[in-house]
Write a protein that holds these residues in place. Sequence first.
Motif, PDB file in Angstrom:
ATOM      1  N   THR A   1     -33.088  77.481   4.998  1.00 58.56           N
ATOM      2  CA  THR A   1     -33.221  78.823   5.399  1.00 58.56           C
ATOM      3  C   THR A   1     -32.176  79.618   5.674  1.00 58.56           C
ATOM      4  OG1 THR A   1     -34.676  79.855   7.160  1.00 58.56           O
ATOM      5  CG2 THR A   1     -33.192  78.022   8.004  1.00 58.56           C
ATOM      6  N   VAL A   2     -32.230  80.853   5.850  1.00 57.93           N
ATOM      7  CA  VAL A   2     -31.053  81.562   6.088  1.00 57.93           C
ATOM      8  C   VAL A   2     -30.944  82.285   7.586  1.00 57.93           C
ATOM      9  CG1 VAL A   2     -30.022  83.940   5.904  1.00 57.93           C
ATOM     10  CG2 VAL A   2     -30.589  82.515   3.899  1.00 57.93           C
ATOM     11  N   ALA A   3     -29.902  81.664   8.370  1.00 55.53           N
ATOM     12  CA  ALA A   3     -29.823  82.018   9.872  1.00 55.53           C
ATOM     13  C   ALA A   3     -28.633  82.219  10.244  1.00 55.53           C
ATOM     14  CB  ALA A   3     -30.579  80.840  10.794  1.00 55.53           C
ATOM     15  N   ASP A   4     -28.146  83.185  11.032  1.00 57.34           N
ATOM     16  CA  ASP A   4     -27.043  83.561  11.656  1.00 57.34           C
ATOM     17  C   ASP A   4     -25.912  83.444  10.594  1.00 57.34           C
ATOM     18  OD1 ASP A   4     -27.971  83.191  14.306  1.00 57.34           O
ATOM     19  OD2 ASP A   4     -27.682  81.149  14.240  1.00 57.34           O
ATOM     20  N   GLY A   5     -26.305  84.136   9.506  1.00 56.95           N
ATOM     21  CA  GLY A   5     -25.261  84.507   8.551  1.00 56.95           C
ATOM     22  C   GLY A   5     -24.901  83.315   7.499  1.00 56.95           C
ATOM     23  N   ARG A   6     -25.592  82.236   7.790  1.00 53.11           N
ATOM     24  CA  ARG A   6     -25.410  81.022   7.072  1.00 53.11           C
ATOM     25  C   ARG A   6     -26.806  80.471   6.238  1.00 53.11           C
ATOM     26  NH1 ARG A   6     -23.514  76.521  11.219  1.00 53.11           N
ATOM     27  NH2 ARG A   6     -25.475  77.230  12.075  1.00 53.11           N
ATOM     28  N   LEU A   7     -26.491  79.849   5.185  1.00 44.05           N
ATOM     29  CA  LEU A   7     -27.474  79.285   4.503  1.00 44.05           C
ATOM     30  C   LEU A   7     -27.633  77.815   4.937  1.00 44.05           C
ATOM     31  CD1 LEU A   7     -29.601  78.724   2.208  1.00 44.05           C
ATOM     32  CD2 LEU A   7     -27.500  78.322   0.501  1.00 44.05           C
ATOM     33  N   VAL A   8     -28.809  77.404   5.599  1.00 42.40           N
ATOM     34  CA  VAL A   8     -28.786  76.142   6.385  1.00 42.40           C
ATOM     35  C   VAL A   8     -29.747  75.368   5.627  1.00 42.40           C
ATOM     36  CG1 VAL A   8     -29.735  75.041   8.375  1.00 42.40           C
ATOM     37  CG2 VAL A   8     -28.686  77.486   8.741  1.00 42.40           C
ATOM     38  N   LEU A   9     -29.196  74.229   5.237  1.00 39.56           N
ATOM     39  CA  LEU A   9     -29.930  73.731   3.833  1.00 39.56           C
ATOM     40  C   LEU A   9     -30.744  72.233   4.972  1.00 39.56           C
ATOM     41  CD1 LEU A   9     -27.120  72.754   1.764  1.00 39.56           C
ATOM     42  CD2 LEU A   9     -28.904  74.449   1.203  1.00 39.56           C
ATOM     43  N   ALA A  10     -30.337  72.059   6.000  1.00 39.22           N
ATOM     44  CA  ALA A  10     -31.293  70.929   6.602  1.00 39.22           C
ATOM     45  C   ALA A  10     -30.708  71.027   8.082  1.00 39.22           C
ATOM     46  CB  ALA A  10     -31.054  69.486   6.171  1.00 39.22           C
ATOM     47  N   SER A  11     -31.697  70.789   9.130  1.00 37.70           N
ATOM     48  CA  SER A  11     -31.147  71.015  10.534  1.00 37.70           C
ATOM     49  C   SER A  11     -32.360  70.092  11.253  1.00 37.70           C
ATOM     50  CB  SER A  11     -31.371  72.453  10.974  1.00 37.70           C
ATOM     51  OG  SER A  11     -31.099  72.491  12.450  1.00 37.70           O
TER      52      SER A  11
END
Length: 315
Positions: free
Chosen positions: A115-125
């Motif tokens: 997903t895209v969140a806070d200007g970053r591409l988050v791959l896994a959280s």
Amino acid sequence: MFARSDRTDQRQVSRLGVARVAVVAVVAAAAAFAFSAGDAAEIPDATPLDAPPALVLANATPATHEAVRPAPAPAPAADRTRPPTVRMPMSKVAPVFSFNGFRDDADLRLNGSATVADGRLVLASGRDRAGSAWATTRIDPSRSFSTGFSFEISKISDGIAFVVQGRSGTARGSSGEGLGYGARPDTGRPRIQPSLAVEFDTWPNRFDPVDRQHVAVTRNGDVTRHLVWKEPGFSLYGRGVVNVWIDYDARLHRLRVYVSRTSGFRPARPLLTTSVDLRRIVGTGQAHVGLTGGTGITTVADPVEAVTAWNLKLR
């Protein structure tokens, strides 16, 4: 008579010459005094160029209050000690795509936990997650290319990978040890094939070549077989971003991987170099390029694997 007259003339000429010399000397002395008094401040000073300003002024005639200007104040210490800006890894050719931060998911195909969140591409959280992000623009794997990206992993988890694959824009591998692109072949879990991956593995598994973090190149989503690998010499998680540059030379079939944690400038020597024929491995003339990430069930609670910048350029 004529002789006496000649001697008299000679004496008069001599006296006249002496008088003229005296007059010239007086005039020269007066001019020198006037020049010295009026123009001394304009005479080039022999003081070394690096001498303090006060020493230079002391050798000149006194100046008025308006003529004396204080030397510029030195720059604040904070400006001189400011750390260098970390620059996004770039090559010198016009990019196929370039993400200097991520405002949205435009030009990306996101799968799984990506997903895209806070200007970053988050791959896994979080725990037991797998995500993949593919650029909507595909590339010809028979062409040379350079790609650069910056990533950050907040806590020890499993890691991320850069992948070139010929499957689809929805391809995704397994969580945990699969790093979002692969799996162990004997488990039957999903893995992306055909593909070539450069993995940044933060969790040592029993099948890994070293009981530490490592960077490696793998094929067809098989996380147990490493074409080449090496320890990076620093932690791949925590403590800010990791910068990566990957160059592929299609003519020489040579892949080079550079990694740095200290700056945004590419190191002089690659961490990994290996020989691969990307066109033959991928098996298609239009390949997907992307980034994947995976976390496991035994990782620290709520790790975040994110990419902060990414670009790719054909050469």
